[in-house]
Design a protein around this motif. Structure first.
Motif, PDB file in Angstrom:
ATOM      1  N   CYS B   5       0.855  -1.177   0.000  1.00 41.94           N
ATOM      2  CA  CYS B   5       0.000   0.000   0.000  1.00 41.94           C
ATOM      3  C   CYS B   5       0.894   1.231   0.000  1.00 41.94           C
ATOM      4  CB  CYS B   5      -0.876  -0.025   1.243  1.00 41.94           C
ATOM      5  SG  CYS B   5      -1.812   1.482   1.459  1.00 41.94           S
ATOM      6  N   HIS B  32      -9.589   4.006   5.906  1.00 36.23           N
ATOM      7  CA  HIS B  32      -8.768   3.483   4.805  1.00 36.23           C
ATOM      8  C   HIS B  32      -8.757   1.951   4.817  1.00 36.23           C
ATOM      9  CE1 HIS B  32      -5.311   2.939   2.127  1.00 36.23           C
ATOM     10  NE2 HIS B  32      -4.813   2.135   3.067  1.00 36.23           N
ATOM     11  N   CYS B  36      -8.907  -0.813   1.881  1.00 37.43           N
ATOM     12  CA  CYS B  36      -7.630  -1.340   1.389  1.00 37.43           C
ATOM     13  C   CYS B  36      -7.371  -2.754   1.912  1.00 37.43           C
ATOM     14  CB  CYS B  36      -6.490  -0.419   1.834  1.00 37.43           C
ATOM     15  SG  CYS B  36      -4.867  -1.045   1.426  1.00 37.43           S
ATOM     16  N   CYS B  39      -3.792  -3.223   3.799  1.00 35.57           N
ATOM     17  CA  CYS B  39      -3.688  -2.719   5.179  1.00 35.57           C
ATOM     18  C   CYS B  39      -4.601  -3.520   6.117  1.00 35.57           C
ATOM     19  CB  CYS B  39      -4.047  -1.237   5.235  1.00 35.57           C
ATOM     20  SG  CYS B  39      -2.806  -0.217   4.443  1.00 35.57           S
TER      21      CYS B  39
HETATM   22 ZN   LIG Z   1      -3.595   0.604   2.495  1.00 33.58          ZN
END
Ligand SMILES: [Zn+2]
Lengths: 200, 157
Positions: B5, B32, B36, B39
Motif C-alpha cells: 500500500c 482506509h 484497502c 492494510c
Molecule cells: Zn492501504
C-alpha cells in the motif's frame, strides 16, 4: 466469607507497599498472589521456558522482599515489578547453561503463511472444535513460539509486554527506560521479523 | 500480500493496531482499512500474532510459584538480615569483589582454553556429569564426547 480473601482484594497499592516495607509476611503473600500470574507470563514470554520462568519470578519476589524499602512510589508497583522481572530474565544465569544444549528447532516450510491468513483461525470462530482447525491452531502456536524464540531479546521483550500486558507504548517505555519512538519501532520490527519467520 | 500500500507504512499499521495514533490519524486509517485489502490484512495478521502468543501462554497451567519454597527463601533472607550488618547487604566488600573477579578470570581462562576445542569440534559437548547450584555460585561438570575432557564450569551468581 474468607477474611484473608476479602482483605486481599480490598487492600490498595499504597497500603500494600507500606505493609511490605514494614516487613509483614502477610503482605508479601498478597503481593505474590496478586502479581505472580502476570509476572510469570512476562517471564515465560521472554525465557520461553516454564521452569526458568518460575525460578526467575521466585527470585523477583525475593529481590522485592530485600529491596522494598528502596521503592519510592514515583512509579507504580506494577511497573517496578515488571522492570525487575525483565531484568532478571535478561540476566538469567542459566543462559550459559543453555549454550550447551544443541538446538534442533527448525521452522517447517509451511510454517504459518496459510494458517495466519486462514479466516477460520482466531477470527470469528475462536472456539472452534473442529479437530482439523484445532490442529492448525496448535501448529501455528508452535511455529509462532519458535519464531518468538528466534527474535532478538530487545524485540522480544517489547513484543511480550505489548501482547500479554496490553501496555501502552508509554508504559513499555517506562518499564524499559527507552523512548516511546523506540518502543514503536521495536514492536514493528518484532512483528515484521515474526511474519518473516512464519514465511509470510 | 504482495502489492504494497502506498498510503501507509507497516509501522503505521503496527501503531494503529496498538491504538497509538492520534485520534484523527486513527479515524482516517480506520476508514482506509475498510477499503484497502493490504492494510486490512496486515492489521489482522499483527493482531493474530499477539492473540496466538497470548493464548499459548494462558494455556500453561503449571505456570505457578511454589509458595512453600518462596517462604523458605524469605526466611533465609530474614536470617541473613540478622547476621549481616546493614551496610553490607546490598553491596559487597571490595575484598570480596576482588576475590570474585580473580576467580572468574582464572576459571574463564582455563575453561575457554579447553572449551574452544570442545565446542568447535563437530561432536560438541556431551554429558553434564554434575550440576550444583547455590545462592552464590553454580558449578557444572561436563565431559566432552570425543576427547573425554572433563570441564568444570563455574559461574558466580
Ligand atoms: Zn492501504
Amino acid at each position: 466469607m474468607d477474611k484473608t480473601r476479602t482483605a486481599e482484594n480490598n487492600i490498595n497499592e499504597q497500603d500494600l507497599v507500606e505493609r511490605l516495607q514494614k516487613g509483614q509476611q502477610w503482605a508479601f503473600n498478597i503481593l505474590v498472589s496478586r502479581y505472580q500470574d502476570r509476572l510469570l507470563r512476562i517471564a515465560y514470554g521472554i525465557t520461553l521456558d516454564q521452569e526458568d520462568s518460575i525460578e526467575v519470578v521466585q527470585d523477583v519476589f525475593v529481590i522485592v522482599f530485600k529491596k522494598i524499602h528502596t521503592f519510592r512510589q514515583d512509579a507504580s508497583l506494577a511497573t517496578w515489578l515488571r522492570k525487575i522481572t525483565v531484568n532478571q530474565c535478561l540476566n538469567w544465569k542459566r543462559k550459559w547453561k543453555r549454550r550447551f544444549k544443541w538446538s534442533h528447532d527448525s521452522l517447517e516450510s509451511n510454517s504459518g503463511k496459510n494458517l495466519l491468513n486462514d479466516k477460520n483461525l482466531y477470527g470469528a470462530n475462536m472456539k472452534n472444535h473442529d479437530p482439523e482447525i484445532l490442529y492448525q491452531e496448535k501448529q501455528l502456536e508452535n511455529n509462532l513460539k519458535k519464531a518468538v524464540k528466534k527474535l532478538p531479546e530487545k524485540l522480544r521483550v517489547v513484543f511480550v509486554l505489548n501482547s500479554f500486558e496490553g501496555l501502552s507504548y508509554e508504559q513499555i517505555a517506562a518499564t524499559l527506560d527507552i523512548k516511546k519512538g523506540t518502543v514503536s519501532s521495536r514492536l514493528y520490527w518484532a512483528r515484521k521479523n515474526l511474519m518473516e519467520s512464519l514465511g509470510i | 500480500m504482495k502489492t504494497k500500500c502506498s498510503k501507509y507504512t507497516s509501522e503505521e499499521i503496527s501503531r494503529f493496531v496498538d491504538n497509538e495514533l492520534f485520534e484523527d490519524q486513527y479515524k482516517t486509517l480506520a476508514q482506509h482499512i475498510e477499503q484497502c485489502p493490504h492494510c486490512s490484512e496486515l492489521s489482522n495478521q499483527y493482531k493474530t500474532l499477539s492473540t496466538v502468543f497470548n493464548n499459548h501462554v494462558h494455556e500453561k497451567e503449571n505456570l505457578k510459584i511454589d509458595k512453600a519454597l518462596l517462604e523458605q527463601k524469605f526466611d533465609r533472607v530474614m536470617q541473613n538480615h540478622e547476621k549481616i550488618p546493614w551496610g553490607n547487604i546490598f553491596g559487597f566488600s571490595k575484598k570480596y569483589i576482588l576475590v570474585k573477579l580473580t576467580s572468574i578470570a582464572m576459571i574463564s581462562l582455563i575453561s575457554l582454553f579447553i572449551l574452544q576445542k570442545a565446542l568447535f569440534t563437530p561432536t560438541g559437548p556431551s554429558a553434564i556429569v554434575k550440576y550444583v547450584d547455590t545462592d552464590y555460585s553454580s558449578v557444572m561438570i561436563i565431559e566432552t564426547q570425543k576427547e573425554q575432557h572433563t570441564i568444570i564450569w563455574f559461574n558466580e551468581t
